[in-house]
Enzyme design. Sequence first.
Site, mmCIF file in Angstrom:
data_model
loop_
_atom_site.group_PDB
_atom_site.id
_atom_site.type_symbol
_atom_site.label_atom_id
_atom_site.label_comp_id
_atom_site.label_asym_id
_atom_site.label_seq_id
_atom_site.Cartn_x
_atom_site.Cartn_y
_atom_site.Cartn_z
ATOM 1 N N CYS A 113 0.807 -1.228 0.000
ATOM 2 C CA CYS A 113 0.000 0.000 0.000
ATOM 3 C C CYS A 113 0.835 1.272 0.000
ATOM 4 O O CYS A 113 0.287 2.369 -0.143
ATOM 5 C CB CYS A 113 -0.969 -0.007 1.170
ATOM 6 S SG CYS A 113 -2.230 -1.306 1.028
ATOM 7 N N HIS A 252 -2.645 7.108 2.714
ATOM 8 C CA HIS A 252 -3.204 5.855 2.230
ATOM 9 C C HIS A 252 -4.535 5.620 2.934
ATOM 10 O O HIS A 252 -4.653 5.782 4.147
ATOM 11 C CB HIS A 252 -2.228 4.715 2.522
ATOM 12 C CG HIS A 252 -2.841 3.370 2.402
ATOM 13 N ND1 HIS A 252 -3.536 2.972 1.280
ATOM 14 C CD2 HIS A 252 -2.902 2.322 3.275
ATOM 15 C CE1 HIS A 252 -3.992 1.748 1.463
ATOM 16 N NE2 HIS A 252 -3.628 1.335 2.656
ATOM 17 N N ASN A 282 -10.469 0.721 0.875
ATOM 18 C CA ASN A 282 -9.013 0.723 0.761
ATOM 19 C C ASN A 282 -8.649 0.172 -0.611
ATOM 20 O O ASN A 282 -8.814 -1.020 -0.872
ATOM 21 C CB ASN A 282 -8.431 -0.141 1.886
ATOM 22 C CG ASN A 282 -6.911 -0.265 1.833
ATOM 23 O OD1 ASN A 282 -6.277 0.055 0.841
ATOM 24 N ND2 ASN A 282 -6.331 -0.762 2.915
#
Length: 325
Positions: A113, A252, A282
Amino acid sequence: MTELGILGTGSYVPDRVVSNDEAGAGAGVDHAWVVGKTAIGARRWAAPGQATSDLAAHAAAAALESAGISAAQLSVIVVATSTPDRPQPPTAAYVQHLLGAADAAAFDVNAVCSSEVFALAAAEGVLARRGGHALVIGADLYSRILNPADRRTVVLFGDGAGAMVLGPGGPGGRIRHLALHTFGELADMIRVPAGGSRLPVDAQVLERGEQYFTMDGRAVRRFVQDRLPPLTKQFLHEAGVVPDDIAHFIPHQANGVMLQAVFEELALPNAAMHLTLADYGNTGAASIPITLDHAARAGLLRRGELILLAGFGGGMAAGFALVQW
């Protein structure tokens, strides 16, 4: 080297909207549980025929149009992803072909990520040698590797892609500073156990469900809460700015409840935190460029303002970029 700017941004999410009730059905959780734990309201999941490269190419086309750059002008394409089309070849090769960017070198970066910020650093290095323009794409399709019975992961992730065009000068954001960190001793906190050389996929692996994404959620939360604030303060000091200087914080998009707590700990008094996770969940490496693109297209970023991009995730890794719009 000529200072690089973000000349254009773009993003893409699949059409299919997946509610919390649908995503959590196999794990026995409902909308109220998901919102209370994560602040995620929905996500997009790809159609059966879509792959990561397809999402990436859509976002890339939007970024190229925003920048006024043709694919033929690209020197390099970097795809940030931990869900490639295939283990080989790099997903970037498919994207290069889909865009018709015949003169561009193309490769993938996987820092899970944090990958988008790592990819920005890689592209910057290539342009220092080669010149021209770079296309940096964060793209992930996590719906393919989620265990439908694992409530810790299945409700978190959506599919999507975001892209940035980098080049000399231009009206967009100037990349002022970058920093990358990896904590390999914590590598097993986030992983897909099988499918590589350590544990090839066989019938026993599939029976045990080791082909799925796994995460120690509590340990990851501790990592983010303990490591991100001091690393951020260190980064700002190295960049020669103070917390009061930051106008926008784009992290993020991991978990909205966790991010709110971290944002308060960061003490960026003049910064607006930008979130897209309520609608998209996400989206892995795509989350930072998707959120930046949304903020840019909404006219929320003003010339001269400082933007802090902060990626974190598997590896364990963290990456920071300071952009002056």
